[in-house]
Design a protein around this motif. Structure first.
Motif, mmCIF file in Angstrom:
data_model
loop_
_atom_site.group_PDB
_atom_site.id
_atom_site.type_symbol
_atom_site.label_atom_id
_atom_site.label_comp_id
_atom_site.label_asym_id
_atom_site.label_seq_id
_atom_site.Cartn_x
_atom_site.Cartn_y
_atom_site.Cartn_z
ATOM 1 N N ASP A 87 -32.132 2.853 35.034
ATOM 2 C CA ASP A 87 -33.324 2.056 35.342
ATOM 3 C C ASP A 87 -33.165 0.581 34.959
ATOM 4 O O ASP A 87 -34.152 -0.117 34.730
ATOM 5 C CB ASP A 87 -34.564 2.653 34.653
ATOM 6 C CG ASP A 87 -35.870 2.142 35.266
ATOM 7 O OD1 ASP A 87 -35.869 1.828 36.464
ATOM 8 O OD2 ASP A 87 -36.880 2.058 34.538
ATOM 9 N N ARG A 88 -31.927 0.092 34.848
ATOM 10 C CA ARG A 88 -31.686 -1.312 34.508
ATOM 11 C C ARG A 88 -30.605 -1.953 35.390
ATOM 12 O O ARG A 88 -30.070 -2.996 35.040
ATOM 13 C CB ARG A 88 -31.243 -1.448 33.038
ATOM 14 C CG ARG A 88 -32.287 -1.089 32.004
ATOM 15 C CD ARG A 88 -33.458 -2.056 32.044
ATOM 16 N NE ARG A 88 -34.355 -1.779 30.940
ATOM 17 C CZ ARG A 88 -35.226 -0.771 30.894
ATOM 18 N NH1 ARG A 88 -35.326 0.070 31.909
ATOM 19 N NH2 ARG A 88 -36.002 -0.600 29.841
ATOM 20 N N GLY A 89 -30.253 -1.320 36.477
ATOM 21 C CA GLY A 89 -29.220 -1.910 37.335
ATOM 22 C C GLY A 89 -27.840 -1.857 36.722
ATOM 23 O O GLY A 89 -26.965 -2.640 37.098
ATOM 24 N N ALA A 90 -27.629 -0.928 35.796
ATOM 25 C CA ALA A 90 -26.351 -0.902 35.089
ATOM 26 C C ALA A 90 -25.444 0.250 35.505
ATOM 27 O O ALA A 90 -24.321 0.334 35.047
ATOM 28 C CB ALA A 90 -26.606 -0.840 33.574
ATOM 29 N N ALA A 95 -28.172 3.073 44.088
ATOM 30 C CA ALA A 95 -27.744 2.098 45.112
ATOM 31 C C ALA A 95 -28.248 2.463 46.501
ATOM 32 O O ALA A 95 -28.228 3.624 46.904
ATOM 33 C CB ALA A 95 -26.222 1.990 45.122
ATOM 34 N N PRO A 102 -24.946 -3.331 49.461
ATOM 35 C CA PRO A 102 -25.395 -2.458 48.373
ATOM 36 C C PRO A 102 -26.168 -3.222 47.304
ATOM 37 O O PRO A 102 -25.790 -4.333 46.922
ATOM 38 C CB PRO A 102 -24.084 -1.905 47.781
ATOM 39 C CG PRO A 102 -23.055 -2.131 48.830
ATOM 40 C CD PRO A 102 -23.481 -3.351 49.596
ATOM 41 N N ALA A 103 -27.268 -2.622 46.838
ATOM 42 C CA ALA A 103 -28.066 -3.206 45.759
ATOM 43 C C ALA A 103 -28.671 -2.060 44.948
ATOM 44 O O ALA A 103 -28.870 -0.956 45.464
ATOM 45 C CB ALA A 103 -29.167 -4.099 46.326
ATOM 46 N N SER A 104 -28.972 -2.348 43.672
ATOM 47 C CA SER A 104 -29.590 -1.346 42.810
ATOM 48 C C SER A 104 -31.093 -1.337 43.080
ATOM 49 O O SER A 104 -31.794 -2.297 42.758
ATOM 50 C CB SER A 104 -29.336 -1.683 41.337
ATOM 51 O OG SER A 104 -27.961 -1.578 41.057
ATOM 52 N N MET A 107 -33.944 -2.213 40.445
ATOM 53 C CA MET A 107 -34.210 -3.583 40.005
ATOM 54 C C MET A 107 -34.695 -4.461 41.159
ATOM 55 O O MET A 107 -34.649 -5.689 41.083
ATOM 56 C CB MET A 107 -32.958 -4.189 39.355
ATOM 57 C CG MET A 107 -32.557 -3.510 38.058
ATOM 58 S SD MET A 107 -33.818 -3.575 36.756
ATOM 59 C CE MET A 107 -33.426 -5.149 35.988
ATOM 60 N N SER A 156 -22.293 2.656 47.985
ATOM 61 C CA SER A 156 -21.489 1.465 47.695
ATOM 62 C C SER A 156 -20.252 1.422 48.580
ATOM 63 O O SER A 156 -19.845 0.358 49.057
ATOM 64 C CB SER A 156 -21.082 1.429 46.213
ATOM 65 O OG SER A 156 -22.115 0.876 45.437
ATOM 66 N N ASP A 174 -12.943 -2.481 42.814
ATOM 67 C CA ASP A 174 -13.782 -3.651 42.562
ATOM 68 C C ASP A 174 -15.194 -3.435 43.129
ATOM 69 O O ASP A 174 -16.188 -3.700 42.464
ATOM 70 C CB ASP A 174 -13.136 -4.894 43.187
ATOM 71 C CG ASP A 174 -13.930 -6.142 42.863
ATOM 72 O OD1 ASP A 174 -14.065 -6.444 41.670
ATOM 73 O OD2 ASP A 174 -14.444 -6.789 43.800
ATOM 74 N N ALA A 175 -15.261 -2.909 44.358
ATOM 75 C CA ALA A 175 -16.572 -2.686 44.995
ATOM 76 C C ALA A 175 -17.390 -1.646 44.238
ATOM 77 O O ALA A 175 -18.623 -1.673 44.266
ATOM 78 C CB ALA A 175 -16.388 -2.253 46.443
ATOM 79 N N SER A 177 -17.298 -1.206 40.971
ATOM 80 C CA SER A 177 -17.318 -1.501 39.535
ATOM 81 C C SER A 177 -18.730 -1.470 38.955
ATOM 82 O O SER A 177 -18.889 -1.485 37.743
ATOM 83 C CB SER A 177 -16.632 -2.844 39.244
ATOM 84 O OG SER A 177 -17.283 -3.887 39.932
ATOM 85 N N GLY A 178 -19.753 -1.373 39.790
ATOM 86 C CA GLY A 178 -21.112 -1.219 39.269
ATOM 87 C C GLY A 178 -21.616 0.212 39.355
ATOM 88 O O GLY A 178 -22.785 0.463 39.094
ATOM 89 N N ASN A 179 -20.766 1.136 39.750
ATOM 90 C CA ASN A 179 -21.157 2.542 39.860
ATOM 91 C C ASN A 179 -20.421 3.346 38.790
ATOM 92 O O ASN A 179 -19.190 3.370 38.772
ATOM 93 C CB ASN A 179 -20.785 3.096 41.244
ATOM 94 C CG ASN A 179 -21.583 2.447 42.356
ATOM 95 O OD1 ASN A 179 -21.288 1.332 42.775
ATOM 96 N ND2 ASN A 179 -22.610 3.124 42.829
#
Lengths: 204, 330
Positions: A87-90, A95, A102-104, A107, A156, A174-175, A177-179
């Motif tokens: 719940d913080r885009g982390a 996604a 792609p976006a969270s 947030m 993603s 790299d793409a 790296s937020g998942n």
């Protein structure tokens, strides 16, 4: 819609004035046109009616401004593909694609997604219901264990393949790296993404 | 989150008209929503800038300067070729921030003006000087990610990558302050220099000299082709910097005519290291000068019990940023 709401409110007021005396109509109308648009309406904090375009269809919702896009998707729209985890885009579990990127969704305010093309993992399948090549590749490569991160991973990857149809393993990492995947399935996810890219290039 | 109202103005005039101490501008919203979700602060109204047309773009001025719109995403700052060519220090800093999912949404002004990421600040359970308290529990508690410079009252580091980059680049902010009687916007400019930032000794409740009714419209960045931003992290992605350095070199032949060295994640505000700049002036920007600059940058550091490693991280960042900048723009 924000503007139309404001005008509707204003016109209601103008109608009330008109009912009181016909002479008031031209004066009010002139003021309205001279001052260009009425002030931007401030919506909420109670529920606000608006429309979200998700997976190619418009959905009417009635939500408080504090509702996130994830709240809207998982609640009234019943699309539980995007997951709520940090719940913080982390973590990337929530996604979605916003205009293809792609976006969270945890947030992003639902109101900020108005007018944008929202695609969830449910919307990736073809019109005939056939799974997206990425979904087939995740199954083929056994790219999941518990599966909780999978919708975000697939989403993603879908965003990546839209802008880069033939990514290297490094570009996939790299793409993504937020998942986060706490089962540690990353190598197979990277493999599945590249496998899907190859399948899609082959005319899939 | 506590309830709040929402407005989405379609022009900069409308946007600035709506702002007040309780109505805050919202770009990507990463910091605003995080603060609201944690119960640290919730504005009465979030004024979304998503529909203000000019603020999402970059363009080049007559003198080679780059105008970066306040709600440009970090993804655009990191990837637009024009930004990378004219001011690589900004592109580097944006690319190092967070993850692709965050960069797609987070904005220039939001990154610059985000509040500290200190765990104690973000959890209302704790007393915190940044929230009006009388003490800093991080001093005795977990400060492994705390400041190594300027940390007497508060050891939260300034979290913004772009703050260090814009400081090194000598950027200027164009700030909308309101609307005059004719409906025209009124402006002021603010150099991104040490005076723009507010140290805890002066006022712990804010980090930048910007009023509640003001809107960062864009940042004007002078051309700085020989520039770089380098940070050290504990994780390869999505980690707040352990240290960061932004370096801009003005070259004269093979030597540095003038340098600006900004230190990020080192103090409660981004710092401009005059000592590091002096160590580079007149020198060829090789390993020897870079090491001298690094040593000058950390002189006077006052690490806490558990964060001495960050002194070495900062040295490494300064050295690498000097060497990277030296190879660019030539």
């Amino acid at each position: 819609m924000s503007k139309s709401l404001g005008r509707r409110d204003f016109l209601k007021g103008a109608a009330a004035v008109a009912a009181g005396g016909a002479a008031a109509i031209p004066a009010v109308a002139a003021a309205w046109t001279q001052e260009a648009a009425p002030a931007t309406p401030v919506l909420g904090p109670g529920p606000v009616p608006f429309t979200l375009r998700v997976n190619g269809k418009d959905h009417a919702v009635n939500l408080e401004p504090r509702a996130t896009l994830l709240d809207a998707l998982r609640g009234p729209l019943g699309l539980t593909g995007p997951k709520e985890v940090c719940d913080r885009g982390a973590c990337g579990a929530c996604a979605v694609l916003l205009d293809g990127v792609p976006a969270s969704s945890c947030m992003v305010l639902a109101l900020d997604a108005e007018g944008r093309e929202i695609t969830t993992v449910e919307g990736l399948a073809g019109p005939d219901g056939k799974p997206h090549p990425l979904q087939e590749a995740f199954v083929r490569e056994d790219a999941l264990q518990c599966g909780f991160c999978t919708p975000g991973m697939v989403t993603s990857c879908a965003g990546l393949l839209r802008r880069n149809p033939d990514p290297t393993a490094e570009e996939v990492r790299d793409a993504l790296s937020g998942n986060l995947c706490r089962c540690g399935t990353y190598p197979r996810i990277v493999k599945a993404c590249r496998s899907a890219a190859a399948a899609m290039k082959g005319g899939r | 989150m506590k309830p709040f109202s929402y407005a989405r103005p379609a022009s900069r005039e409308e946007a600035v008209r709506l702002l007040s101490p309780t109505a805050r501008p919202k770009g990507g919203g990463y910091d605003l929503l995080d603060l609201a979700k944690n119960g640290v602060s919730t504005p009465g109204t979030m004024v979304s800038l998503a529909a203000v047309p000019e603020m999402g773009k970059a363009w080049t001025g007559d003198h080679g300067e780059t105008y970066l719109g306040g709600r440009m995403t970090l993804a655009d700052l990191a990837t637009l070729p024009a930004v990378r060519a004219a001011c690589p220090v900004v592109a580097d800093a944006a690319a190092e921030a967070a993850t692709p999912l965050v960069r797609a949404t987070a904005t220039l002004a939001g990154n610059l003006l985000q509040r500290p990421r200190c765990t104690y600040f973000r959890d209302p359970f704790f007393e915190c000087r940044k929230r009006g308290g009388a003490a800093c529990p991080a001093m005795e508690g977990d400060h492994a990610e705390g400041a190594i410079l300027g940390n007497r009252l508060c050891c939260a580091v300034h979290p913004s990558n772009l703050a260090a980059a814009l400081l090194a680049a000598g950027a200027e902010l164009r700030i909308l302050t309101g609307v005059d009687g004719k409906g025209e916007p009124t402006w002021r400019t603010a150099a991104v220099d040490p005076a723009f930032f507010v140290a805890p000794e002066e006022d712990p409740l804010r980090e930048a000299r910007i009023g509640p009714g003001e809107l960062v419209f864009d940042a004007v960045v002078p051309p700085c082709p020989s520039s770089a931003y380098v940070e050290v992290n504990q994780k390869a992605s999505f980690d707040w910097a352990s240290a960061a350095a932004a370096v801009v070199l003005e070259m004269d032949g093979g030597k540095v005519a003038r340098a600006r060295v900004a230190l990020g994640a080192a103090a409660p505000v981004p710092l401009l290291s005059e000592a590091a700049a002096a160590a580079l002036a007149g020198k060829a920007p090789g390993a020897k000068a870079a090491e001298a600059a690094a040593e000058a940058a950390v002189a006077g550091a006052t690490p806490l019990r558990d964060n001495a490693h960050r002194v070495q991280h900062l040295r490494v960042c300064v050295k690498r940023a000097v060497l990277l900048a030296a190879g660019r723009g030539r």
